[in-house]
Design an enzyme around this catalytic site. Structure first.
Site, PDB file in Angstrom:
ATOM      1  N   ARG A   1      29.864  46.926  36.564  1.00  0.00           N
ATOM      2  CA  ARG A   1      28.927  46.936  37.755  1.00  0.00           C
ATOM      3  C   ARG A   1      27.453  47.160  37.502  1.00  0.00           C
ATOM      4  O   ARG A   1      27.271  48.368  36.964  1.00  0.00           O
ATOM      5  CB  ARG A   1      29.661  47.881  38.753  1.00  0.00           C
ATOM      6  CG  ARG A   1      28.836  48.086  40.011  1.00  0.00           C
ATOM      7  CD  ARG A   1      29.587  48.962  40.871  1.00  0.00           C
ATOM      8  NE  ARG A   1      30.990  48.873  41.444  1.00  0.00           N
ATOM      9  CZ  ARG A   1      31.377  48.008  42.377  1.00  0.00           C
ATOM     10  NH1 ARG A   1      30.544  47.296  43.017  1.00  0.00           N
ATOM     11  NH2 ARG A   1      32.532  47.919  42.504  1.00  0.00           N
TER      12      ARG A   1
ATOM     13  N   GLU B   1      35.761  41.795  34.907  1.00  0.00           N
ATOM     14  CA  GLU B   1      35.210  41.313  36.208  1.00  0.00           C
ATOM     15  C   GLU B   1      33.774  41.900  36.144  1.00  0.00           C
ATOM     16  O   GLU B   1      33.593  42.932  35.934  1.00  0.00           O
ATOM     17  CB  GLU B   1      36.156  41.767  37.329  1.00  0.00           C
ATOM     18  CG  GLU B   1      35.979  43.049  37.654  1.00  0.00           C
ATOM     19  CD  GLU B   1      36.655  43.665  38.918  1.00  0.00           C
ATOM     20  OE1 GLU B   1      35.969  43.828  40.164  1.00  0.00           O
ATOM     21  OE2 GLU B   1      38.165  43.839  38.870  1.00  0.00           O
TER      22      GLU B   1
ATOM     23  N   THR C   1      34.022  42.844  43.846  1.00  0.00           N
ATOM     24  CA  THR C   1      33.747  42.949  45.140  1.00  0.00           C
ATOM     25  C   THR C   1      33.388  41.770  46.020  1.00  0.00           C
ATOM     26  O   THR C   1      32.518  41.575  46.695  1.00  0.00           O
ATOM     27  CB  THR C   1      32.514  44.112  44.991  1.00  0.00           C
ATOM     28  OG1 THR C   1      32.834  44.969  44.019  1.00  0.00           O
ATOM     29  CG2 THR C   1      32.103  44.904  46.270  1.00  0.00           C
TER      30      THR C   1
ATOM     31  N   LYS D   1      45.210  44.613  43.982  1.00  0.00           N
ATOM     32  CA  LYS D   1      44.563  45.952  43.647  1.00  0.00           C
ATOM     33  C   LYS D   1      44.577  47.184  44.645  1.00  0.00           C
ATOM     34  O   LYS D   1      44.329  46.818  45.881  1.00  0.00           O
ATOM     35  CB  LYS D   1      43.070  45.524  43.307  1.00  0.00           C
ATOM     36  CG  LYS D   1      42.161  46.731  43.245  1.00  0.00           C
ATOM     37  CD  LYS D   1      40.701  46.137  43.112  1.00  0.00           C
ATOM     38  CE  LYS D   1      39.680  47.069  43.252  1.00  0.00           C
ATOM     39  NZ  LYS D   1      38.241  46.796  43.159  1.00  0.00           N
TER      40      LYS D   1
ATOM     41  N   GLY E   1      39.533  55.676  39.588  1.00  0.00           N
ATOM     42  CA  GLY E   1      40.150  57.051  39.115  1.00  0.00           C
ATOM     43  C   GLY E   1      41.299  56.696  38.196  1.00  0.00           C
ATOM     44  O   GLY E   1      41.879  57.952  37.685  1.00  0.00           O
TER      45      GLY E   1
ATOM     46  N   GLY F   1      37.016  51.052  35.200  1.00  0.00           N
ATOM     47  CA  GLY F   1      35.352  50.886  35.359  1.00  0.00           C
ATOM     48  C   GLY F   1      34.692  51.931  34.630  1.00  0.00           C
ATOM     49  O   GLY F   1      34.325  51.960  33.430  1.00  0.00           O
TER      50      GLY F   1
END
Length: 209
Positions: free
Chosen positions: A19, A42, A71, A131, A160, A180
């Site tokens: 991201r 992704e 997203t 997800k 998390g 992430g």
């Protein structure tokens, strides 16, 4: 293709979530992940130049990397991502039009859900896997409880998940994990690539179980 990608997800068990990463850091990050056996990624659509980035990864790494868009909140974004080469779509929430668009183009789709009702609704609408986000709110025990009545639905915790709890989620029934900040850094700030390399190796060992 959809079945092959889902099987690959279940086999490799890690999705890297990228991201906001731009510039030279982006190419270095992708290369480091590939070199350390992280092949499903992704790129979130709020990343500057996301469609060009997806197209570039698709061209440069061909069959090595399964590249998706994250997203994705609406059908127009879904279509743009697919046109750029996205092989799968991920959402943080449930959007039936995104599932419908993915199905129309034969792409894998992972909507974000939290409750059993959402999970079943998404799966019945055609989602390939779910997800569960943010996973930290419910924890691994939630996945264990769901594995009874909903064990036929592939679940992927995101939000998390880290080295301390990744194995717990998998042991509780998750088919894979979304990583992430624990793998690549937060808010567009990439970890030192040496750290990414070590994290990738550590997570690979964890998912081998």
């Amino acid at each position: 293709m959809k079945k092959l990608l889902l099987n690959r997800l279940i086999d490799e068990r890690i999705v890297a979530i990228i991201r906001g990463v731009t510039g030279e850091g982006f190419d270095g990050l992708i290369g480091t992940l590939v070199e350390n056996d992280i092949h499903i990624m992704e790129v979130t659509v709020d990343t500057p130049g996301v469609y060009e980035k997806i197209e570039r990864i698709k061209t440069q790494y061909s069959d090595q990397v399964a590249i998706g868009a994250g997203t994705v909140l609406d059908s127009e974004t879904a279509r743009l991502a697919i046109s750029a080469g996205a092989e799968f779509l991920v959402s943080p929430s449930l959007h039936l039009d995104v599932i419908k668009t993915a199905k129309r183009y034969g792409k894998t789709v992972l909507p974000g859900c939290m409750t059993p009702t959402e999970i079943v609704q998404a799966y019945e609408a055609g989602a390939d896997a779910i997800k569960v986000f943010p996973a930290s709110v419910v924890g691994p025990k939630y996945f264990r409880e769901l594995s009874g009545p909903l064990g036929h639905i592939p679940l992927l915790p995101t939000g998390g998940v880290n080295l301390d709890n990744a194995r717990d989620y998998l042991d509780a029934g998750a088919v894979a994990i979304g990583l992430g900040s624990a793998l690549v850094g937060r808010g567009g700030q990439v970890m030192d690539l040496a750290d990414v390399k070590e994290k990738a190796k550590a997570f690979r060992e964890v998912v081998k179980g």
